[in-house]
Design an enzyme around this catalytic site. Structure first.
Site, PDB file in Angstrom:
ATOM      1  N   GLU A 153       0.836  -1.200   0.000  1.00  0.00           N
ATOM      2  CA  GLU A 153       0.000   0.000   0.000  1.00  0.00           C
ATOM      3  C   GLU A 153       0.867   1.245   0.000  1.00  0.00           C
ATOM      4  O   GLU A 153       1.998   1.211   0.490  1.00  0.00           O
ATOM      5  CB  GLU A 153      -0.868   0.023   1.270  1.00  0.00           C
ATOM      6  CG  GLU A 153      -2.309  -0.395   1.057  1.00  0.00           C
ATOM      7  CD  GLU A 153      -3.163   0.682   0.364  1.00  0.00           C
ATOM      8  OE1 GLU A 153      -2.619   1.555  -0.328  1.00  0.00           O
ATOM      9  OE2 GLU A 153      -4.385   0.635   0.535  1.00  0.00           O
ATOM     10  N   ASP A 154       0.333   2.353  -0.519  1.00  0.00           N
ATOM     11  CA  ASP A 154       1.051   3.614  -0.434  1.00  0.00           C
ATOM     12  C   ASP A 154       0.912   4.231   0.956  1.00  0.00           C
ATOM     13  O   ASP A 154       1.871   4.657   1.567  1.00  0.00           O
ATOM     14  CB  ASP A 154       0.577   4.593  -1.517  1.00  0.00           C
ATOM     15  CG  ASP A 154      -0.941   4.777  -1.544  1.00  0.00           C
ATOM     16  OD1 ASP A 154      -1.662   4.080  -0.781  1.00  0.00           O
ATOM     17  OD2 ASP A 154      -1.418   5.611  -2.325  1.00  0.00           O
ATOM     18  N   ASP A 213      -4.496   5.529   5.988  1.00  0.00           N
ATOM     19  CA  ASP A 213      -5.043   6.726   6.629  1.00  0.00           C
ATOM     20  C   ASP A 213      -6.099   6.293   7.647  1.00  0.00           C
ATOM     21  O   ASP A 213      -5.792   6.067   8.805  1.00  0.00           O
ATOM     22  CB  ASP A 213      -5.608   7.640   5.535  1.00  0.00           C
ATOM     23  CG  ASP A 213      -6.272   8.887   6.085  1.00  0.00           C
ATOM     24  OD1 ASP A 213      -6.144   9.156   7.282  1.00  0.00           O
ATOM     25  OD2 ASP A 213      -6.932   9.606   5.312  1.00  0.00           O
ATOM     26  N   LYS A 225      -0.604   6.716   9.017  1.00  0.00           N
ATOM     27  CA  LYS A 225      -1.067   7.838   9.843  1.00  0.00           C
ATOM     28  C   LYS A 225      -1.647   7.266  11.142  1.00  0.00           C
ATOM     29  O   LYS A 225      -2.819   6.908  11.195  1.00  0.00           O
ATOM     30  CB  LYS A 225      -2.144   8.639   9.106  1.00  0.00           C
ATOM     31  CG  LYS A 225      -1.679   9.356   7.825  1.00  0.00           C
ATOM     32  CD  LYS A 225      -2.826  10.164   7.201  1.00  0.00           C
ATOM     33  CE  LYS A 225      -2.454  10.786   5.876  1.00  0.00           C
ATOM     34  NZ  LYS A 225      -3.596  11.404   5.168  1.00  0.00           N
ATOM     35  N   PHE A 274      -2.432  15.775   4.634  1.00  0.00           N
ATOM     36  CA  PHE A 274      -2.608  15.247   3.291  1.00  0.00           C
ATOM     37  C   PHE A 274      -1.277  15.351   2.553  1.00  0.00           C
ATOM     38  O   PHE A 274      -0.647  16.413   2.532  1.00  0.00           O
ATOM     39  CB  PHE A 274      -3.700  16.025   2.545  1.00  0.00           C
ATOM     40  CG  PHE A 274      -4.033  15.406   1.222  1.00  0.00           C
ATOM     41  CD1 PHE A 274      -4.852  14.285   1.162  1.00  0.00           C
ATOM     42  CD2 PHE A 274      -3.514  15.918   0.039  1.00  0.00           C
ATOM     43  CE1 PHE A 274      -5.143  13.681  -0.060  1.00  0.00           C
ATOM     44  CE2 PHE A 274      -3.802  15.327  -1.176  1.00  0.00           C
ATOM     45  CZ  PHE A 274      -4.619  14.210  -1.229  1.00  0.00           C
ATOM     46  N   VAL A 275      -0.834  14.244   1.992  1.00  0.00           N
ATOM     47  CA  VAL A 275       0.474  14.242   1.323  1.00  0.00           C
ATOM     48  C   VAL A 275       0.368  13.806  -0.138  1.00  0.00           C
ATOM     49  O   VAL A 275      -0.558  13.085  -0.518  1.00  0.00           O
ATOM     50  CB  VAL A 275       1.477  13.310   2.060  1.00  0.00           C
ATOM     51  CG1 VAL A 275       1.850  13.882   3.418  1.00  0.00           C
ATOM     52  CG2 VAL A 275       0.921  11.903   2.215  1.00  0.00           C
ATOM     53  N   ASP A 294      -1.442  10.909  -5.006  1.00  0.00           N
ATOM     54  CA  ASP A 294      -1.997  11.943  -5.865  1.00  0.00           C
ATOM     55  C   ASP A 294      -2.839  12.983  -5.127  1.00  0.00           C
ATOM     56  O   ASP A 294      -3.317  12.756  -4.023  1.00  0.00           O
ATOM     57  CB  ASP A 294      -2.911  11.303  -6.911  1.00  0.00           C
ATOM     58  CG  ASP A 294      -4.200  10.779  -6.291  1.00  0.00           C
ATOM     59  OD1 ASP A 294      -4.116   9.937  -5.379  1.00  0.00           O
ATOM     60  OD2 ASP A 294      -5.290  11.241  -6.688  1.00  0.00           O
ATOM     61  N   ARG A 349       1.553  12.643  -8.860  1.00  0.00           N
ATOM     62  CA  ARG A 349       2.118  11.348  -8.476  1.00  0.00           C
ATOM     63  C   ARG A 349       3.613  11.271  -8.785  1.00  0.00           C
ATOM     64  O   ARG A 349       4.335  10.480  -8.213  1.00  0.00           O
ATOM     65  CB  ARG A 349       1.419  10.210  -9.217  1.00  0.00           C
ATOM     66  CG  ARG A 349      -0.043  10.029  -8.837  1.00  0.00           C
ATOM     67  CD  ARG A 349      -0.576   8.735  -9.437  1.00  0.00           C
ATOM     68  NE  ARG A 349      -2.035   8.671  -9.451  1.00  0.00           N
ATOM     69  CZ  ARG A 349      -2.776   8.237  -8.436  1.00  0.00           C
ATOM     70  NH1 ARG A 349      -2.209   7.832  -7.329  1.00  0.00           N
ATOM     71  NH2 ARG A 349      -4.088   8.206  -8.528  1.00  0.00           N
TER      72      ARG A 349
HETATM   73  P1  IMP Z   1      -7.765   4.746   3.999  1.00  0.00           P
HETATM   74  O1  IMP Z   1      -8.759   3.754   3.489  1.00  0.00           O
HETATM   75  O2  IMP Z   1      -8.444   5.908   4.673  1.00  0.00           O
HETATM   76  O3  IMP Z   1      -6.699   4.140   4.883  1.00  0.00           O
HETATM   77  O4  IMP Z   1      -7.077   5.421   2.773  1.00  0.00           O
HETATM   78  C1  IMP Z   1      -6.366   4.700   1.932  1.00  0.00           C
HETATM   79  C2  IMP Z   1      -6.171   5.315   0.577  1.00  0.00           C
HETATM   80  O5  IMP Z   1      -6.555   6.684   0.471  1.00  0.00           O
HETATM   81  C3  IMP Z   1      -4.710   5.271   0.311  1.00  0.00           C
HETATM   82  O6  IMP Z   1      -4.336   4.050  -0.250  1.00  0.00           O
HETATM   83  C4  IMP Z   1      -4.510   6.442  -0.618  1.00  0.00           C
HETATM   84  O7  IMP Z   1      -4.718   6.035  -1.946  1.00  0.00           O
HETATM   85  C5  IMP Z   1      -5.565   7.428  -0.200  1.00  0.00           C
HETATM   86  N1  IMP Z   1      -4.962   8.429   0.723  1.00  0.00           N
HETATM   87  C6  IMP Z   1      -5.034   8.440   2.077  1.00  0.00           C
HETATM   88  N2  IMP Z   1      -4.356   9.470   2.599  1.00  0.00           N
HETATM   89  C7  IMP Z   1      -3.831  10.138   1.547  1.00  0.00           C
HETATM   90  C8  IMP Z   1      -2.978  11.298   1.424  1.00  0.00           C
HETATM   91  O8  IMP Z   1      -2.567  11.952   2.397  1.00  0.00           O
HETATM   92  N3  IMP Z   1      -2.626  11.651   0.151  1.00  0.00           N
HETATM   93  C9  IMP Z   1      -3.027  10.976  -0.952  1.00  0.00           C
HETATM   94  N4  IMP Z   1      -3.804   9.889  -0.888  1.00  0.00           N
HETATM   95  C10 IMP Z   1      -4.204   9.467   0.345  1.00  0.00           C
HETATM   96 MG    MG Z   2      -4.099   3.767  -2.234  1.00  0.00          MG
END
Ligand code: IMP
Ligand code: MG
Length: 185
Positions: A108-109, A112, A140, A161-162, A168, A174
């Site tokens: 995963e990138d 969050d 995070k 937010f990054v 992206d 990206r």
């Molecule tokens: P989550 O489901 O809230 O954990 O979010 C996961 C996905 O949201 C990540 O795989 C990212 O693609 C996107 N995402 C979450 N935080 C950021 C951020 O700070 N910048 C860009 N994309 C984010």
């Molecule tokens: Mg993602």
């Protein structure tokens, strides 16, 4: 680096500030790759990248591995086009490999809220792999609500937010080489 007028047309008057340098990303990837290579010695894991954000990180990680591996990809959506999670995860493209009985390494990138990772965990566990491990470049801790361990974490970051290095803002930025925070001015 993008020229200023292109950048402004994308981010308006928001501010980009470098958070993690290209060099620090590189160093951390080497460390993680050593750990993964040790853990998977003698096995052939399927490395699964979560599209789109993890594509650069995954490419850099696998090139440093000392073990043989296969690759596959899955695409989900939780953010839509905004800077906040939509709260629901949709499967946009499933993997094509048969993962039953295999060792799975999910890349995963960023984690969050953790909603995406929870969704992915369930998707993979339903297929009964031999093992399932998670790698994320960014984590995070203050927003994440997961009740299981992430095996490999690149960097923990605050609730910001990054963008860059695969991540992206409205599908853009990206290609920035480092990771930047994107904040309102
Ligand atoms: P989550 O489901 O809230 O954990 O979010 C996961 C996905 O949201 C990540 O795989 C990212 O693609 C996107 N995402 C979450 N935080 C950021 C951020 O700070 N910048 C860009 N994309 C984010
Ligand atoms: Mg993602």
């Amino acid at each position: 680096m993008l020229n200023k007028s292109i950048l402004t047309s994308i981010i308006g008057n928001q501010k980009l500030t470098e958070l993690i340098s290209e060099n620090d990303i590189k160093k951390r990837i080497s460390e993680i790759a050593i750990d993964i290579s040790k853990s998977y010695e003698g096995r052939i894991p399927i490395v699964i990248g979560v599209l789109n954000g993890a594509f650069l990180f995954m490419a850099d990680i696998v090139r440093e591995l000392d073990v043989e591996y296969e690759v596959d990809f899955i695409k989900i959506s939780s953010y839509g086009n905004s800077k906040n999670s939509s709260g629901t995860v949709r499967l946009l493209k499933d993997i094509s490999a048969d993962i039953t009985g295999r060792d799975i390494l999910l890349i995963e990138d960023i984690v969050d809220t953790g909603l995406s990772l929870k969704f992915l965990k369930k998707r993979f566990e339903d297929a009964a792999p031999n093992s399932l491990a998670f790698v994320t470049l960014l984590y995070k801790p203050f927003t994440s609500k997961i009740d299981f361990e992430i095996d490999y974490i690149g960097f923990e970051i605050g609730d910001k937010f990054v963008v860059g290095y695969g991540l992206d803002y409205e599908q853009k930025l990206r290609g920035l080489p480092s990771i930047y925070t994107l904040t309102e001015d």
